[in-house]
Design a protein around this motif. Structure first.
Motif, PDB file in Angstrom:
ATOM      1  N   ALA A   1       0.832  -1.209   0.000  1.00  0.00           N
ATOM      2  CA  ALA A   1       0.000   0.000   0.000  1.00  0.00           C
ATOM      3  C   ALA A   1       0.862   1.253   0.000  1.00  0.00           C
ATOM      4  O   ALA A   1       0.589   2.206  -0.750  1.00  0.00           O
ATOM      5  N   GLU A   2       1.902   1.264   0.832  1.00  0.00           N
ATOM      6  CA  GLU A   2       2.773   2.437   0.895  1.00  0.00           C
ATOM      7  C   GLU A   2       3.527   2.644  -0.419  1.00  0.00           C
ATOM      8  O   GLU A   2       3.806   3.781  -0.801  1.00  0.00           O
ATOM      9  N   ALA A   3       3.858   1.537  -1.112  1.00  0.00           N
ATOM     10  CA  ALA A   3       4.558   1.660  -2.392  1.00  0.00           C
ATOM     11  C   ALA A   3       3.688   2.370  -3.426  1.00  0.00           C
ATOM     12  O   ALA A   3       4.185   3.094  -4.297  1.00  0.00           O
ATOM     13  N   VAL A   4       2.377   2.177  -3.341  1.00  0.00           N
ATOM     14  CA  VAL A   4       1.444   2.810  -4.277  1.00  0.00           C
ATOM     15  C   VAL A   4       1.068   4.214  -3.816  1.00  0.00           C
ATOM     16  O   VAL A   4       1.038   5.162  -4.606  1.00  0.00           O
ATOM     17  N   LEU A   5       0.798   4.355  -2.520  1.00  0.00           N
ATOM     18  CA  LEU A   5       0.283   5.624  -1.987  1.00  0.00           C
ATOM     19  C   LEU A   5       1.375   6.629  -1.647  1.00  0.00           C
ATOM     20  O   LEU A   5       1.108   7.815  -1.498  1.00  0.00           O
ATOM     21  N   GLY A   6       2.599   6.135  -1.486  1.00  0.00           N
ATOM     22  CA  GLY A   6       3.687   7.001  -1.057  1.00  0.00           C
ATOM     23  C   GLY A   6       3.905   6.911   0.440  1.00  0.00           C
ATOM     24  O   GLY A   6       3.144   6.235   1.150  1.00  0.00           O
ATOM     25  N   PRO A   7       4.939   7.592   0.966  1.00  0.00           N
ATOM     26  CA  PRO A   7       5.224   7.535   2.401  1.00  0.00           C
ATOM     27  C   PRO A   7       4.024   8.026   3.209  1.00  0.00           C
ATOM     28  O   PRO A   7       3.318   8.947   2.788  1.00  0.00           O
ATOM     29  N   PRO A   8       3.760   7.429   4.369  1.00  0.00           N
ATOM     30  CA  PRO A   8       2.616   7.861   5.183  1.00  0.00           C
ATOM     31  C   PRO A   8       2.776   9.308   5.635  1.00  0.00           C
ATOM     32  O   PRO A   8       3.881   9.724   6.013  1.00  0.00           O
ATOM     33  N   PRO A   9       1.701  10.086   5.604  1.00  0.00           N
ATOM     34  CA  PRO A   9       1.788  11.502   5.996  1.00  0.00           C
ATOM     35  C   PRO A   9       1.967  11.703   7.494  1.00  0.00           C
ATOM     36  O   PRO A   9       2.301  12.808   7.926  1.00  0.00           O
ATOM     37  N   THR A  10       1.720  10.670   8.275  1.00  0.00           N
ATOM     38  CA  THR A  10       1.936  10.730   9.724  1.00  0.00           C
ATOM     39  C   THR A  10       2.185   9.314  10.225  1.00  0.00           C
ATOM     40  O   THR A  10       1.837   8.336   9.549  1.00  0.00           O
TER      41      THR A  10
ATOM     42  N   ALA B   1      -7.481   4.393   1.950  1.00  0.00           N
ATOM     43  CA  ALA B   1      -6.940   3.577   0.851  1.00  0.00           C
ATOM     44  C   ALA B   1      -6.023   2.488   1.385  1.00  0.00           C
ATOM     45  O   ALA B   1      -6.060   1.337   0.923  1.00  0.00           O
ATOM     46  N   LEU B   2      -5.185   2.821   2.374  1.00  0.00           N
ATOM     47  CA  LEU B   2      -4.293   1.814   2.962  1.00  0.00           C
ATOM     48  C   LEU B   2      -5.114   0.712   3.634  1.00  0.00           C
ATOM     49  O   LEU B   2      -4.833  -0.482   3.458  1.00  0.00           O
ATOM     50  N   ALA B   3      -6.136   1.109   4.393  1.00  0.00           N
ATOM     51  CA  ALA B   3      -6.974   0.115   5.077  1.00  0.00           C
ATOM     52  C   ALA B   3      -7.672  -0.787   4.072  1.00  0.00           C
ATOM     53  O   ALA B   3      -7.747  -2.015   4.257  1.00  0.00           O
ATOM     54  N   GLU B   4      -8.197  -0.216   3.001  1.00  0.00           N
ATOM     55  CA  GLU B   4      -8.894  -1.017   1.991  1.00  0.00           C
ATOM     56  C   GLU B   4      -7.949  -2.009   1.335  1.00  0.00           C
ATOM     57  O   GLU B   4      -8.339  -3.156   1.051  1.00  0.00           O
ATOM     58  N   HIS B   5      -6.705  -1.605   1.090  1.00  0.00           N
ATOM     59  CA  HIS B   5      -5.742  -2.526   0.470  1.00  0.00           C
ATOM     60  C   HIS B   5      -5.422  -3.687   1.410  1.00  0.00           C
ATOM     61  O   HIS B   5      -5.405  -4.847   0.986  1.00  0.00           O
ATOM     62  N   VAL B   6      -5.185  -3.384   2.677  1.00  0.00           N
ATOM     63  CA  VAL B   6      -4.817  -4.448   3.619  1.00  0.00           C
ATOM     64  C   VAL B   6      -6.006  -5.373   3.884  1.00  0.00           C
ATOM     65  O   VAL B   6      -5.881  -6.597   3.814  1.00  0.00           O
ATOM     66  N   VAL B   7      -7.162  -4.805   4.183  1.00  0.00           N
ATOM     67  CA  VAL B   7      -8.349  -5.621   4.471  1.00  0.00           C
ATOM     68  C   VAL B   7      -8.729  -6.450   3.245  1.00  0.00           C
ATOM     69  O   VAL B   7      -9.033  -7.641   3.355  1.00  0.00           O
ATOM     70  N   GLY B   8      -8.685  -5.844   2.062  1.00  0.00           N
ATOM     71  CA  GLY B   8      -8.999  -6.579   0.839  1.00  0.00           C
ATOM     72  C   GLY B   8      -7.998  -7.692   0.569  1.00  0.00           C
ATOM     73  O   GLY B   8      -8.369  -8.792   0.140  1.00  0.00           O
TER      74      GLY B   8
END
Length: 582
Positions: free
Chosen positions: A312-321, A359-366
């Protein structure tokens, strides 16, 4: 033989079955042909025996015979490792070879995945038991004294010393000591373009994680899986006496959690539940306790979550927090066996980044759903449960100060929290839990909740069944989990696992030593009994559940179950008296 009549092919829709058969090639081999070589190249295809017989050889010993309608090659295809047996034609044979790609298409069908999972378990049982038990001290695996290097030495000197001594790690002198591995040289030196003159102290791992040499092999294995490490220093007192590697602990290919851990990064998600079920079967057959298996499986689930978070981080980029991906329930307590539904959430350092973390949650849960871990029916998943750390603290305080039925239910679920991925520290939340656990009103309601599920004891100590069945989760495991949670919190302990909580309660004086030991013995027995019957159901292709047929238990099992039910009942009576609950 017509392959269309052979399971699992016969269970597929006609169009899909014909498409797979179009990809297969028919082969004829003379007597004595070695179709697969034990320890040789991985199987290139899935083979269906159409005519003749083949022998399965472990070394020179024949351990099984396959006939027309049997498949072979799939254990090697599933693991990507060399075949566990040689396959030799007893006479002329005719086989149908399905390419690897066709086999992967076949595994998409649940009935095919279940069929080959059962077949893999059968192959596991053919393997000779390893000479080394999972219960002996891991220190017996030490091959040599540890090698040390000063932190000021260069990585070039370290690499040269590793090559000269034929080892893959060096301990780094210092207080505390560190470790430098071949993976550190690849990932922290070569991959980052550091020069050969780089001091070892800049790229080592410190502080050192180690275990006592007398630790049982299964516990060492679980710790390595949990942390994703490949080298484990062992100590006697304060002295490091050796280092064991993941290779030392790969006892055999089909039953090794470390091997599956190594492959999780590239494993197709749809195959995860199949591989875990096979692993659980193998460990159980080798005599590893159910509680210990649960810890290993939870560690593998953690590794899967870390992979999905990384994707997820590879797609979304570094976490903002900073954030923490939390797991709860049996996964939080590391008491998984066969896969159950999800219980997870997110804790964030600060608010205001909804789109990213949704988006991160949806990727992991999915991804977990694709891996065979279904969504939680109650909705306790990161796609719905996402708060800042401060909001989590406020929520927990509210639950503990006014523990109404729904709040109490959520408290029991979320109090088993554990971080599976992310960098955010949960210490403030854990401090909040300890603070709230000192309040009498909250403990009163938690004690009341521990009496909700009672053991199925009737008049004269007889077991009451529901149509002949007993629900082990509802009437045996759940009450022990609740009692352990209550008395551990009373002792000021944040232990997560039920066994660890019982020990903490005994040490803290909130439970008697005898009471804690009786509950632990009952918990271990019921956990293993449930696992045994779930594995049997899986082998038969039936529904995996928490219910067991009372009449199917052996006399010894019924006796132990009765003892366990009585231990629960007595502790619940003691709790009711202690908190004046009637």
């Amino acid at each position: 033989m017509d392959p269309r009549t052979v399971p699992p092919l016969k269970d597929l829709p006609a169009a899909e079955r014909e498409a797979l058969l179009q990809e297969a090639l028919e082969e004829v081999h003379p007597a004595g042909s070695r179709l697969l070589e034990q320890g040789g190249e991985p199987a290139p295809a899935l083979y269906l025996l159409l005519e003749g017989q083949v022998a399965l050889l472990d070394g020179e010993k024949e351990v099984g015979t396959l006939e027309a309608g049997d498949f072979f090659g799939f254990p090697s295809l599933l693991s990507g490792e060399p075949p566990a047996f040689s396959v030799v034609a007893k006479g002329p044979v005719r086989v149908l070879a399905f390419p690897k790609e066709a086999f992967q298409k076949l595994l998409v069908w649940p009935q095919a995945a279940r069929f080959f999972g059962q077949g893999l378990a059968e192959r596991v049982r053919l393997r000779a038991a390893p000479d080394l038990s999972l219960f002996v001290p891991v220190g017996r695996l030490i091959r040599r004294a540890p090698a040390f290097i000063p932190p000021g030495a260069t990585v070039e000197e370290a690499a040269r010393k590793m090559r000269q001594e034929g080892i893959s790690s060096l301990l780094v002198e210092g207080e505390p000591p560190g470790i430098l591995t071949d993976r550190d040289l690849r990932n922290r030196v070569l991959a980052e373009g550091r020069p050969p003159s780089t001091p070892v102290g800049e790229v080592m791992t410190s502080p050192l994680f180690s275990l006592p040499a007398e630790t049982p092999i299964y516990e060492a294995l679980a710790a390595m899986v949990e942390r994703g490490i490949h080298h484990l220093p062992l100590t006697e007192g304060e002295r490091v006496v050796g280092v064991v590697t993941h290779t030392d602990l790969l006892l055999n290919q089909a039953q090794s959690p470390l091997l599956l851990l190594r492959r999780i990064e590239r494993l197709e998600l749809e195959r995860y539940s199949l591989e875990v079920a096979s692993l659980v079967e193998g460990l159980f057959q080798r005599g590893l306790g159910g509680v210990e298996i649960g810890r290993v499986v939870a560690s593998l689930n953690d590794a899967l979550i870390r992979r999905l978070v990384k994707e997820a981080e590879a797609v979304l980029g570094p976490p903002p927090t900073a954030y923490a991906f939390l797991v709860f329930g049996s996964e939080g307590r590391r008491e998984q066996a066969l896969l159950t539904d999800q219980d997870n959430a997110l804790a964030l350092a600060e608010a205001g980044h909804e789109a990213y973390f949704q988006a991160l949650a949806e990727h992991v849960v999915g991804g977990l759903i694709r891996a065979g871990i279904p969504e939680c029916k109650g909705g306790y998943m990161a796609t719905h449960w996402r708060k800042t750390l401060l909001e989590w603290q406020e929520t927990f305080r509210r639950w503990m100060e006014a523990p109404e039925p729904q709040a109490l239910l959520e408290t029991q679920i979320f109090f088993d929290l554990r971080k599976a991925a992310g960098s955010l520290s949960l210490k403030p939340l854990e401090d909040t839990i300890l603070e709230g656990s000192r309040k009498g009103v909250f403990l009163y309601h938690l004690a009341q909740a521990s009496l909700e599920f009672r053991p199925p004891l009737g008049l004269f100590g007889r077991v009451r069944t529901e149509e002949g069945f007993v629900d082990l989760k509802r009437h045996a495991l759940a009450p022990i989990v609740a009692l352990a949670r209550l008395y551990a919190l009373m002792a000021g302990s944040l232990a997560k696992g039920t066994v660890e909580r019982l020990k903490a309660a005994a040490e803290g004086g909130t439970l008697s030593q005898e009471g804690a030991e009786r509950l632990e013995e009952a918990f271990r027995f019921f956990f293993a009994l449930r696992l045994k019957h779930q594995l049997r159901a899986l082998e038969r292709g039936g529904e995996v559940s928490n219910r067991v047929l009372w009449s199917s238990l052996s006399p010894g099992e019924r006796r132990k179950a009765l003892e366990g039910f009585r231990a629960i009942a007595e502790m619940q009576e003691s709790t009711a008296s202690r908190f004046q609950l009637r």
